[in-house]
Design a protein around this motif. Structure first.
Motif, PDB file in Angstrom:
ATOM      1  N   GLU A   1      10.883  -7.456   4.761  1.00  0.00           N
ATOM      2  CA  GLU A   1      11.472  -6.671   5.851  1.00  0.00           C
ATOM      3  C   GLU A   1      11.976  -7.636   6.914  1.00  0.00           C
ATOM      4  O   GLU A   1      11.588  -8.799   6.929  1.00  0.00           O
ATOM      5  CB  GLU A   1      10.406  -5.776   6.503  1.00  0.00           C
ATOM      6  N   ASP A   2      12.815  -7.129   7.818  1.00  0.00           N
ATOM      7  CA  ASP A   2      13.179  -7.914   8.998  1.00  0.00           C
ATOM      8  C   ASP A   2      11.935  -8.041   9.871  1.00  0.00           C
ATOM      9  O   ASP A   2      11.199  -7.067  10.062  1.00  0.00           O
ATOM     10  CB  ASP A   2      14.280  -7.216   9.806  1.00  0.00           C
ATOM     11  N   ILE A   3      11.694  -9.237  10.409  1.00  0.00           N
ATOM     12  CA  ILE A   3      10.539  -9.492  11.262  1.00  0.00           C
ATOM     13  C   ILE A   3      11.046 -10.045  12.592  1.00  0.00           C
ATOM     14  O   ILE A   3      11.767 -11.048  12.625  1.00  0.00           O
ATOM     15  CB  ILE A   3       9.559 -10.505  10.624  1.00  0.00           C
ATOM     16  N   THR A   4      10.680  -9.398  13.684  1.00  0.00           N
ATOM     17  CA  THR A   4      11.056  -9.832  15.025  1.00  0.00           C
ATOM     18  C   THR A   4      10.229 -11.056  15.407  1.00  0.00           C
ATOM     19  O   THR A   4       9.072 -11.182  15.006  1.00  0.00           O
ATOM     20  CB  THR A   4      10.783  -8.691  16.031  1.00  0.00           C
TER      21      THR A   4
ATOM     22  N   ILE B   1      -2.680  -7.343   1.275  1.00  0.00           N
ATOM     23  CA  ILE B   1      -3.851  -6.921   2.041  1.00  0.00           C
ATOM     24  C   ILE B   1      -4.121  -5.463   1.682  1.00  0.00           C
ATOM     25  O   ILE B   1      -3.251  -4.608   1.876  1.00  0.00           O
ATOM     26  CB  ILE B   1      -3.622  -7.067   3.558  1.00  0.00           C
ATOM     27  N   ALA B   2      -5.289  -5.175   1.156  1.00  0.00           N
ATOM     28  CA  ALA B   2      -5.635  -3.814   0.749  1.00  0.00           C
ATOM     29  C   ALA B   2      -6.016  -2.965   1.958  1.00  0.00           C
ATOM     30  O   ALA B   2      -6.535  -3.474   2.961  1.00  0.00           O
ATOM     31  CB  ALA B   2      -6.798  -3.844  -0.239  1.00  0.00           C
ATOM     32  N   LYS B   3      -5.742  -1.673   1.855  1.00  0.00           N
ATOM     33  CA  LYS B   3      -6.125  -0.727   2.901  1.00  0.00           C
ATOM     34  C   LYS B   3      -7.607  -0.911   3.229  1.00  0.00           C
ATOM     35  O   LYS B   3      -8.438  -1.031   2.329  1.00  0.00           O
ATOM     36  CB  LYS B   3      -5.868   0.700   2.429  1.00  0.00           C
ATOM     37  N   GLY B   4      -7.918  -0.984   4.522  1.00  0.00           N
ATOM     38  CA  GLY B   4      -9.301  -1.141   4.963  1.00  0.00           C
ATOM     39  C   GLY B   4      -9.759  -2.582   5.098  1.00  0.00           C
ATOM     40  O   GLY B   4     -10.809  -2.844   5.680  1.00  0.00           O
ATOM     41  N   GLN B   5      -8.980  -3.535   4.580  1.00  0.00           N
ATOM     42  CA  GLN B   5      -9.347  -4.946   4.685  1.00  0.00           C
ATOM     43  C   GLN B   5      -9.048  -5.458   6.092  1.00  0.00           C
ATOM     44  O   GLN B   5      -8.125  -4.996   6.750  1.00  0.00           O
ATOM     45  CB  GLN B   5      -8.565  -5.777   3.668  1.00  0.00           C
ATOM     46  N   PRO B   6      -9.804  -6.458   6.567  1.00  0.00           N
ATOM     47  CA  PRO B   6      -9.534  -7.020   7.889  1.00  0.00           C
ATOM     48  C   PRO B   6      -8.197  -7.755   7.940  1.00  0.00           C
ATOM     49  O   PRO B   6      -7.784  -8.378   6.963  1.00  0.00           O
ATOM     50  CB  PRO B   6     -10.675  -8.017   8.107  1.00  0.00           C
TER      51      PRO B   6
ATOM     52  N   ALA C   1      -4.326  -0.260   7.830  1.00  0.00           N
ATOM     53  CA  ALA C   1      -4.304   1.200   7.740  1.00  0.00           C
ATOM     54  C   ALA C   1      -3.742   1.673   6.402  1.00  0.00           C
ATOM     55  O   ALA C   1      -3.886   2.840   6.041  1.00  0.00           O
ATOM     56  CB  ALA C   1      -3.482   1.779   8.888  1.00  0.00           C
ATOM     57  N   ARG C   2      -3.101   0.746   5.677  1.00  0.00           N
ATOM     58  CA  ARG C   2      -2.526   1.047   4.352  1.00  0.00           C
ATOM     59  C   ARG C   2      -2.444  -0.257   3.577  1.00  0.00           C
ATOM     60  O   ARG C   2      -2.663  -1.324   4.143  1.00  0.00           O
ATOM     61  CB  ARG C   2      -1.135   1.664   4.507  1.00  0.00           C
ATOM     62  N   ASP C   3      -2.143  -0.168   2.297  1.00  0.00           N
ATOM     63  CA  ASP C   3      -1.907  -1.377   1.515  1.00  0.00           C
ATOM     64  C   ASP C   3      -0.665  -2.082   2.070  1.00  0.00           C
ATOM     65  O   ASP C   3       0.334  -1.424   2.370  1.00  0.00           O
ATOM     66  CB  ASP C   3      -1.690  -1.047   0.040  1.00  0.00           C
ATOM     67  N   ILE C   4      -0.748  -3.401   2.222  1.00  0.00           N
ATOM     68  CA  ILE C   4       0.365  -4.192   2.761  1.00  0.00           C
ATOM     69  C   ILE C   4       0.675  -5.291   1.741  1.00  0.00           C
ATOM     70  O   ILE C   4      -0.217  -6.006   1.306  1.00  0.00           O
ATOM     71  CB  ILE C   4      -0.015  -4.845   4.108  1.00  0.00           C
ATOM     72  N   LYS C   5       1.951  -5.400   1.374  1.00  0.00           N
ATOM     73  CA  LYS C   5       2.364  -6.432   0.422  1.00  0.00           C
ATOM     74  C   LYS C   5       2.689  -7.724   1.165  1.00  0.00           C
ATOM     75  O   LYS C   5       3.148  -7.710   2.307  1.00  0.00           O
ATOM     76  CB  LYS C   5       3.609  -5.980  -0.345  1.00  0.00           C
ATOM     77  N   ALA C   6       2.474  -8.860   0.489  1.00  0.00           N
ATOM     78  CA  ALA C   6       2.850 -10.168   1.045  1.00  0.00           C
ATOM     79  C   ALA C   6       4.318 -10.131   1.433  1.00  0.00           C
ATOM     80  O   ALA C   6       5.157  -9.673   0.649  1.00  0.00           O
ATOM     81  CB  ALA C   6       2.594 -11.272   0.029  1.00  0.00           C
ATOM     82  N   GLY C   7       4.625 -10.555   2.665  1.00  0.00           N
ATOM     83  CA  GLY C   7       6.006 -10.563   3.158  1.00  0.00           C
ATOM     84  C   GLY C   7       6.374  -9.355   3.989  1.00  0.00           C
ATOM     85  O   GLY C   7       7.442  -9.329   4.601  1.00  0.00           O
TER      86      GLY C   7
END
Length: 82
Positions: A42-45, A55-60, A72-78
């Protein structure tokens, strides 16, 4: 475009953008003395965070060696991390 960042601690799972990043850019960063890279999904500011790994949902979320929240949800690298 090549973007350089530094991950402060080896256990960090997010990277702070030190310049704007466009979706598809290769992001290069240093972690524990090793150069690593990934593709921005994604675009990152500037000064916002992106995931250095999946990063899996619920992970720090860990930034500069500190736990700053939970995913708060699964997050993919990048992906942008809010």
């Amino acid at each position: 475009m090549l973007n350089a960042m530094i991950v402060e601690a080896a256990k960090d799972n997010v990277i702070v953008a030190i310049e704007p990043i466009a979706k598809g850019d290769t992001v290069t960063y240093i972690c524990a003395g090793q150069e690593k890279s990934l593709t921005a999904l994604e675009d990152i500011t500037i000064y916002h965070k992106l995931a250095a790994c999946d990063i899996a949902k619920g992970q720090p979320i860990v930034k500069y060696g500190e736990h700053i929240g939970l995913a708060a949800r699964d997050i993919k690298a990048g992906e942008h991390v809010h």
